[in-house]
Design a protein around this motif. Structure first.
Motif, PDB file in Angstrom:
ATOM      1  N   GLU A  83      13.336  12.864 -10.302  1.00 52.50           N
ATOM      2  CA  GLU A  83      12.959  13.034 -11.701  1.00 52.50           C
ATOM      3  C   GLU A  83      11.619  12.352 -11.985  1.00 52.50           C
ATOM      4  O   GLU A  83      11.123  11.574 -11.166  1.00 52.50           O
ATOM      5  N   GLU A  84      11.070  12.652 -13.152  1.00 53.08           N
ATOM      6  CA  GLU A  84       9.880  11.930 -13.602  1.00 53.08           C
ATOM      7  C   GLU A  84      10.298  10.533 -14.057  1.00 53.08           C
ATOM      8  O   GLU A  84      11.276  10.379 -14.782  1.00 53.08           O
ATOM      9  N   ILE A  85       9.559   9.527 -13.625  1.00 53.06           N
ATOM     10  CA  ILE A  85       9.815   8.148 -14.032  1.00 53.06           C
ATOM     11  C   ILE A  85       8.553   7.634 -14.714  1.00 53.06           C
ATOM     12  O   ILE A  85       7.468   7.635 -14.120  1.00 53.06           O
ATOM     13  N   GLN A  86       8.676   7.233 -15.963  1.00 47.53           N
ATOM     14  CA  GLN A  86       7.503   6.835 -16.743  1.00 47.53           C
ATOM     15  C   GLN A  86       6.929   5.497 -16.300  1.00 47.53           C
ATOM     16  O   GLN A  86       5.735   5.252 -16.411  1.00 47.53           O
ATOM     17  N   SER A  87       7.778   4.606 -15.791  1.00 48.06           N
ATOM     18  CA  SER A  87       7.302   3.290 -15.376  1.00 48.06           C
ATOM     19  C   SER A  87       6.600   3.390 -14.019  1.00 48.06           C
ATOM     20  O   SER A  87       6.496   4.457 -13.420  1.00 48.06           O
ATOM     21  N   THR A 112       0.836  -1.194   0.000  1.00 46.31           N
ATOM     22  CA  THR A 112       0.000   0.000   0.000  1.00 46.31           C
ATOM     23  C   THR A 112       0.876   1.251   0.000  1.00 46.31           C
ATOM     24  O   THR A 112       1.809   1.357   0.802  1.00 46.31           O
ATOM     25  N   MET A 113       0.581   2.180  -0.904  1.00 47.46           N
ATOM     26  CA  MET A 113       1.353   3.418  -0.989  1.00 47.46           C
ATOM     27  C   MET A 113       1.318   4.157   0.345  1.00 47.46           C
ATOM     28  O   MET A 113       0.262   4.290   0.971  1.00 47.46           O
ATOM     29  N   LEU A 114       2.470   4.630   0.788  1.00 51.45           N
ATOM     30  CA  LEU A 114       2.587   5.333   2.066  1.00 51.45           C
ATOM     31  C   LEU A 114       2.330   6.816   1.837  1.00 51.45           C
ATOM     32  O   LEU A 114       3.158   7.513   1.246  1.00 51.45           O
ATOM     33  N   ASP A 115       1.165   7.301   2.273  1.00 55.39           N
ATOM     34  CA  ASP A 115       0.807   8.684   1.954  1.00 55.39           C
ATOM     35  C   ASP A 115       0.860   9.625   3.158  1.00 55.39           C
ATOM     36  O   ASP A 115       0.382  10.752   3.097  1.00 55.39           O
ATOM     37  N   GLY A 171       7.200  13.865  -6.794  1.00 56.93           N
ATOM     38  CA  GLY A 171       5.789  13.960  -6.446  1.00 56.93           C
ATOM     39  C   GLY A 171       5.253  12.853  -5.568  1.00 56.93           C
ATOM     40  O   GLY A 171       4.039  12.796  -5.332  1.00 56.93           O
ATOM     41  N   LEU A 172       6.093  11.956  -5.077  1.00 57.01           N
ATOM     42  CA  LEU A 172       5.618  10.906  -4.177  1.00 57.01           C
ATOM     43  C   LEU A 172       5.241  11.522  -2.835  1.00 57.01           C
ATOM     44  O   LEU A 172       5.788  12.546  -2.435  1.00 57.01           O
TER      45      LEU A 172
END
Length: 434
Positions: free
Chosen positions: A86-90, A59-62, A108-109
């Motif tokens: 950086e931006e990561i496309q995957s 689960t994403m840690l927000d 942006g995480l």
């Protein structure tokens, strides 16, 4: 969809030979066979549905993190390789590149996910994954890195179990317990090392935070004397870096709220403290301020101060030699204005000295061709005097093997001529007999 149907199939004997009937034709029998097929059906994307969230392994840690920016800076500091965002496309939240020796974290995480991802990738780098000594398979490396991330996060008071447990479970599902146990020691060792580095860096920052201070640095004996009393604009023109190795710490004291650069300058020119052992504050000295968790270095300029960030940099200037780089030499009667008098470019050092010997005055310089910002002409010697000190004020030249060889070779040739002149001068003078 699964369905069954009756089909006729040829009969074979135990040796797999076709069985024939009384009529001589191949014998067949009816058997039931099961088939799997598909049919069209309406489906909905997860984003088009309502209801409780679907269960996931990780689960994403927000959550937000106290002192998030400080912790980010600390992790960047203790990381064995540079970290960029950086931006990561995957779908990956970050990665460690062994070939480029760097870590990339997705921009942006959420805060907790960012910190956890940074520690995970630092774990990969610290464990040497992707290097020559790497003996682990992909699954084991991910289990190691995420275990390190969970362990370190726990040690600094962050709970990443919602993500880490599922992540580790997914990567270790085909592993035996014995294999996982074998990794415990290396995971613990790596986690302890990273945690200790984080704690040490946080402690250093806390010390700085507790008491604002200022420091005064002055040029040491190793420094080029021509640096003394040079304005900052002169250094910039020469391409000279304010190198901390040229300075010694002379004085340090608490920084009062009322203290400013101007008041410090006045104090150390008019009313020296009893424990101050340096000379009066003057051009080329450095004042470093430690306050508000920030460090600032200021160069005492001809008028006022100029910020000198290079003084605080821990990264040395490294000269990477272009494999196609080369040096040629030139001779000029007038080194300051080459057009005033005879001059010639593109020479070997031997050719340049032949012209110098022929004209008995003028100077010799080198021309560097390496594609750098420092490419071009520079004076080596004039009037029989080397300008080595001036050249070595420029750190790029000081580290450049081509330039250093040019200095050495030119000095050798010049010394030969000095020795010859001395030998001639030492010969006994014989007058004519009468």
């Amino acid at each position: 969809m699964r369905f069954k149907t009756n089909v006729k199939e040829q009969v074979f004997d135990e040796q797999n030979h076709p069985v024939k009937g009384e009529d001589g034709k191949p014998l067949t029998e009816e058997v039931v066979r099961e088939y799997q097929t598909f049919r069209p059906a309406y489906v909905f994307d997860y984003s088009d549905t309502d209801g409780k969230p679907l269960p996931t392994l990780a689960t994403m840690l927000d959550e937000n993190v106290d002192s998030f920016e400080t912790l980010k800076e600390v992790l960047i500091k203790v990381s064995p390789v540079p970290i960029t965002f950086e931006e990561i496309q995957s779908a990956a939240n970050g990665y460690f590149s062994p070939s480029e020796m760097r870590i990339v974290v997705k921009e942006g995480l959420p805060e907790l996910q960012t910190i956890k991802t940074m520690i995970h990738e630092i774990g990969h780098a610290s464990l040497g994954h992707g290097g020559k000594e790497d003996k682990w398979d992909r699954e084991t490396k991910e289990v190691q890195a995420e275990s390190v991330a969970y362990w370190v996060s726990q040690m600094i008071g962050l709970d990443t179990s919602d993500y880490s447990f599922g992540y580790i479970s997914g990567w270790s599902k085909d592993k035996k317990v014995s294999e996982l146990k074998d990794n415990l020691e290396i995971i613990k060792k790596t986690a302890d090392e990273i945690s200790s580095a984080i704690e040490a860096e946080l402690a250093k920052r806390q010390e700085k935070k507790q008491e604002p201070t200022f420091e005064i640095y002055q040029l040491n004996e190793k420094a080029n004397r021509e640096l003394s009393f040079s304005s900052y604009s002169v250094l910039e023109k020469l391409g000279v870096r304010v190198d901390p190795s040229n300075y010694d710490l002379i004085y340090s004291a608490p920084l009062k709220e009322s203290d400013t650069l101007d008041s410090i300058y006045e104090t150390f020119n008019i009313n020296h403290p009893d424990d101050f052992k340096g000379h009066s504050l003057s051009v080329s000295d450095i004042v470093v301020l430690h306050k508000d968790e920030k460090d600032e270095a200021w160069y005492v300029d001809s008028f006022g101060f100029h910020e000198a960030p290079d003084f605080l940099s821990e990264e040395p200037i490294v000269t990477k030699l272009n494999p196609e780089a080369k040096i040629s030499y030139y001779y000029a009667e007038n080194m300051e204005f080459e057009t005033l008098g005879y001059s010639k470019d593109g020479l070997t050092l031997e050719e340049a000295f032949k012209l110098f010997d022929s004209y008995q005055h003028g100077g010799i310089g080198f021309e560097l061709q390496d594609g750098s910002d420092y490419e071009g002409k520079y004076e080596l010697m004039s009037g029989g005097h080397m300008h080595e000190d001036m050249i070595n004020m420029i750190e790029y030249y000081r580290q450049n093997p081509l330039v250093q060889k040019a200095i050495k070779d030119c000095r050798t040739e010049l010394n030969k001529r000095v020795e010859i002149d001395q030998q001639i001068a030492d010969r006994p003078h014989r007058g004519k007999s009468r």
